[in-house]
Design a protein around this motif. Sequence first.
Motif, PDB file in Angstrom:
ATOM      1  N   ALA A 151      62.991  51.367 -67.984  1.00  0.00           N
ATOM      2  CA  ALA A 151      62.146  51.148 -69.160  1.00  0.00           C
ATOM      3  C   ALA A 151      62.793  50.180 -70.145  1.00  0.00           C
ATOM      4  N   ALA A 152      64.129  50.134 -70.178  1.00  0.00           N
ATOM      5  CA  ALA A 152      64.828  49.299 -71.149  1.00  0.00           C
ATOM      6  C   ALA A 152      64.590  47.809 -70.918  1.00  0.00           C
ATOM      7  N   PHE A 153      64.237  47.419 -69.704  1.00  0.00           N
ATOM      8  CA  PHE A 153      63.973  46.001 -69.441  1.00  0.00           C
ATOM      9  C   PHE A 153      62.530  45.759 -68.998  1.00  0.00           C
ATOM     10  N   ALA A 154      61.611  46.562 -69.529  1.00  0.00           N
ATOM     11  CA  ALA A 154      60.198  46.448 -69.167  1.00  0.00           C
ATOM     12  C   ALA A 154      59.616  45.084 -69.497  1.00  0.00           C
ATOM     13  N   GLU A 155      60.115  44.440 -70.567  1.00  0.00           N
ATOM     14  CA  GLU A 155      59.559  43.155 -70.988  1.00  0.00           C
ATOM     15  C   GLU A 155      60.253  41.956 -70.346  1.00  0.00           C
ATOM     16  N   ARG A 156      61.329  42.188 -69.648  1.00  0.00           N
ATOM     17  CA  ARG A 156      62.047  41.074 -69.034  1.00  0.00           C
ATOM     18  C   ARG A 156      61.339  40.592 -67.772  1.00  0.00           C
ATOM     19  N   PRO A 157      61.370  39.282 -67.491  1.00  0.00           N
ATOM     20  CA  PRO A 157      60.735  38.778 -66.262  1.00  0.00           C
ATOM     21  C   PRO A 157      61.410  39.376 -65.021  1.00  0.00           C
ATOM     22  N   PHE A 158      60.615  39.742 -64.066  1.00  0.00           N
ATOM     23  CA  PHE A 158      61.150  40.320 -62.826  1.00  0.00           C
ATOM     24  C   PHE A 158      62.147  39.369 -62.182  1.00  0.00           C
ATOM     25  N   THR A 159      61.854  38.070 -62.226  1.00  0.00           N
ATOM     26  CA  THR A 159      62.714  37.076 -61.589  1.00  0.00           C
ATOM     27  C   THR A 159      64.060  36.928 -62.286  1.00  0.00           C
ATOM     28  N   ALA A 160      64.197  37.456 -63.510  1.00  0.00           N
ATOM     29  CA  ALA A 160      65.454  37.355 -64.245  1.00  0.00           C
ATOM     30  C   ALA A 160      66.326  38.597 -64.080  1.00  0.00           C
ATOM     31  N   LEU A 161      65.859  39.561 -63.327  1.00  0.00           N
ATOM     32  CA  LEU A 161      66.603  40.809 -63.158  1.00  0.00           C
ATOM     33  C   LEU A 161      67.648  40.670 -62.062  1.00  0.00           C
ATOM     34  N   SER A 162      68.663  41.512 -62.126  1.00  0.00           N
ATOM     35  CA  SER A 162      69.660  41.570 -61.048  1.00  0.00           C
ATOM     36  C   SER A 162      69.033  42.204 -59.817  1.00  0.00           C
ATOM     37  N   GLY A 163      69.738  42.126 -58.700  1.00  0.00           N
ATOM     38  CA  GLY A 163      69.214  42.718 -57.473  1.00  0.00           C
ATOM     39  C   GLY A 163      68.973  44.209 -57.601  1.00  0.00           C
ATOM     40  N   GLY A 164      69.911  44.910 -58.224  1.00  0.00           N
ATOM     41  CA  GLY A 164      69.743  46.349 -58.404  1.00  0.00           C
ATOM     42  C   GLY A 164      68.614  46.689 -59.340  1.00  0.00           C
ATOM     43  N   GLU A 165      68.447  45.897 -60.403  1.00  0.00           N
ATOM     44  CA  GLU A 165      67.343  46.129 -61.341  1.00  0.00           C
ATOM     45  C   GLU A 165      66.004  45.878 -60.662  1.00  0.00           C
ATOM     46  N   ARG A 166      65.918  44.843 -59.861  1.00  0.00           N
ATOM     47  CA  ARG A 166      64.676  44.580 -59.116  1.00  0.00           C
ATOM     48  C   ARG A 166      64.350  45.743 -58.186  1.00  0.00           C
ATOM     49  N   ALA A 167      65.379  46.257 -57.535  1.00  0.00           N
ATOM     50  CA  ALA A 167      65.159  47.369 -56.606  1.00  0.00           C
ATOM     51  C   ALA A 167      64.600  48.581 -57.334  1.00  0.00           C
TER      52      ALA A 167
ATOM     53  N   GLU B 221      65.280  51.466 -47.069  1.00  0.00           N
ATOM     54  CA  GLU B 221      66.598  51.204 -47.644  1.00  0.00           C
ATOM     55  C   GLU B 221      66.558  51.095 -49.173  1.00  0.00           C
ATOM     56  N   PRO B 222      66.069  52.114 -49.855  1.00  0.00           N
ATOM     57  CA  PRO B 222      65.940  52.032 -51.318  1.00  0.00           C
ATOM     58  C   PRO B 222      67.265  52.028 -52.058  1.00  0.00           C
ATOM     59  N   THR B 223      68.367  52.383 -51.372  1.00  0.00           N
ATOM     60  CA  THR B 223      69.668  52.442 -52.044  1.00  0.00           C
ATOM     61  C   THR B 223      70.540  51.225 -51.749  1.00  0.00           C
ATOM     62  N   ALA B 224      70.045  50.275 -50.956  1.00  0.00           N
ATOM     63  CA  ALA B 224      70.901  49.198 -50.438  1.00  0.00           C
ATOM     64  C   ALA B 224      71.527  48.346 -51.534  1.00  0.00           C
ATOM     65  N   ALA B 225      70.793  48.044 -52.602  1.00  0.00           N
ATOM     66  CA  ALA B 225      71.301  47.135 -53.641  1.00  0.00           C
ATOM     67  C   ALA B 225      71.838  47.881 -54.851  1.00  0.00           C
ATOM     68  N   LEU B 226      72.006  49.189 -54.737  1.00  0.00           N
ATOM     69  CA  LEU B 226      72.295  49.994 -55.922  1.00  0.00           C
ATOM     70  C   LEU B 226      73.745  50.465 -55.976  1.00  0.00           C
ATOM     71  N   ASP B 227      74.223  50.674 -57.209  1.00  0.00           N
ATOM     72  CA  ASP B 227      75.543  51.257 -57.393  1.00  0.00           C
ATOM     73  C   ASP B 227      75.479  52.759 -57.121  1.00  0.00           C
ATOM     74  N   LEU B 228      76.637  53.389 -57.175  1.00  0.00           N
ATOM     75  CA  LEU B 228      76.722  54.808 -56.814  1.00  0.00           C
ATOM     76  C   LEU B 228      75.785  55.668 -57.656  1.00  0.00           C
ATOM     77  N   ARG B 229      75.801  55.463 -58.980  1.00  0.00           N
ATOM     78  CA  ARG B 229      74.952  56.267 -59.863  1.00  0.00           C
ATOM     79  C   ARG B 229      73.482  56.153 -59.475  1.00  0.00           C
ATOM     80  N   HIS B 230      73.015  54.928 -59.235  1.00  0.00           N
ATOM     81  CA  HIS B 230      71.594  54.733 -58.985  1.00  0.00           C
ATOM     82  C   HIS B 230      71.197  55.093 -57.547  1.00  0.00           C
ATOM     83  N   GLN B 231      72.145  55.059 -56.615  1.00  0.00           N
ATOM     84  CA  GLN B 231      71.863  55.617 -55.290  1.00  0.00           C
ATOM     85  C   GLN B 231      71.526  57.098 -55.418  1.00  0.00           C
ATOM     86  N   GLU B 232      72.367  57.810 -56.179  1.00  0.00           N
ATOM     87  CA  GLU B 232      72.125  59.232 -56.377  1.00  0.00           C
ATOM     88  C   GLU B 232      70.813  59.464 -57.124  1.00  0.00           C
TER      89      GLU B 232
END
Length: 273
Positions: free
Chosen positions: A144-160, A179-190
């Motif tokens: 929700a914190a980056f709802a207004e940011r362009p999708f193309t400007a997000l990091s790989g994990g944020e896009r995921a 593979e929903p966890t492939a681009a994510l850090d440990l916290r966001h995999q969990e």
Amino acid sequence: MRLRSVRAIPERPSPGDELLVAEAVRLTVGGRDLLTAADLRVTAGEVVALLGPNGAGKSTLLSVLAGDLPPTAGAVRLRGRPLAGHPTLELARHRALLPQNAELSFPFPAGEVVRMGRAPWAGTAAAGEDAAAVAGAMAATECAAFAERPFTALSGGERARVALARVLAQRTPLLLLDEPTAALDLRHQELVLTVARARAAAGDAVVVVLHDLTLAAAYADRVVLLAAGRTVADGPVAEVLQEPLLGAVYGHPVEVLPHPRTGTPLVLPRREV
């Protein structure tokens, strides 16, 4: 004969209802067999992990289950009806697919990308849930914190995470996650797999492709192991995640140890030291 309206809202399944069945599915493309004998049954209220080495057919099977690739042979049934018999819009109200790669050519704001998941419900009574569905999905995936940011400007994990939020906002009783966890850090995999478990606890069914066998063991109710386009094992985590079977399928010896606190299997490659 009475025709079903594509504007009708599908009845929600009850826990234990059989939602999806694939029997002896085969897919041949360009003379190459991508699936040879894939079988799968999915019921409401469970998380099913699709496991297997690279090239085993996991993502291909997920595309067949979603209706994006018609099988060459075999049967796929969604809620008791052949998958091909569901109109496209009706299908989108029964199942939501998270593909392996989430890409967009236009810089839509992240919030608008999530709102796209509500498109199948336009013109139905469920359209009144759009705002709550989008807000809930973005909160659950912490985007929700980056709802207004362009999708193309997000990091790989944020896009995921935005792509997953779009799928969650669709509010279908069947989630197919590649593979929903492939681009994510440990916290966001969990986080992602906790969300999957919560959806199953609420009565939905989740089929998720994973490479991390220990994550699968921690969050799945059942695992389906694929190799060379066919199902080689299907059952509870502890029954399938066995050293001899995994070693043979992955072509590398493994050790399966109980987690010291939860008892769930920890799958580790065996290394010479």
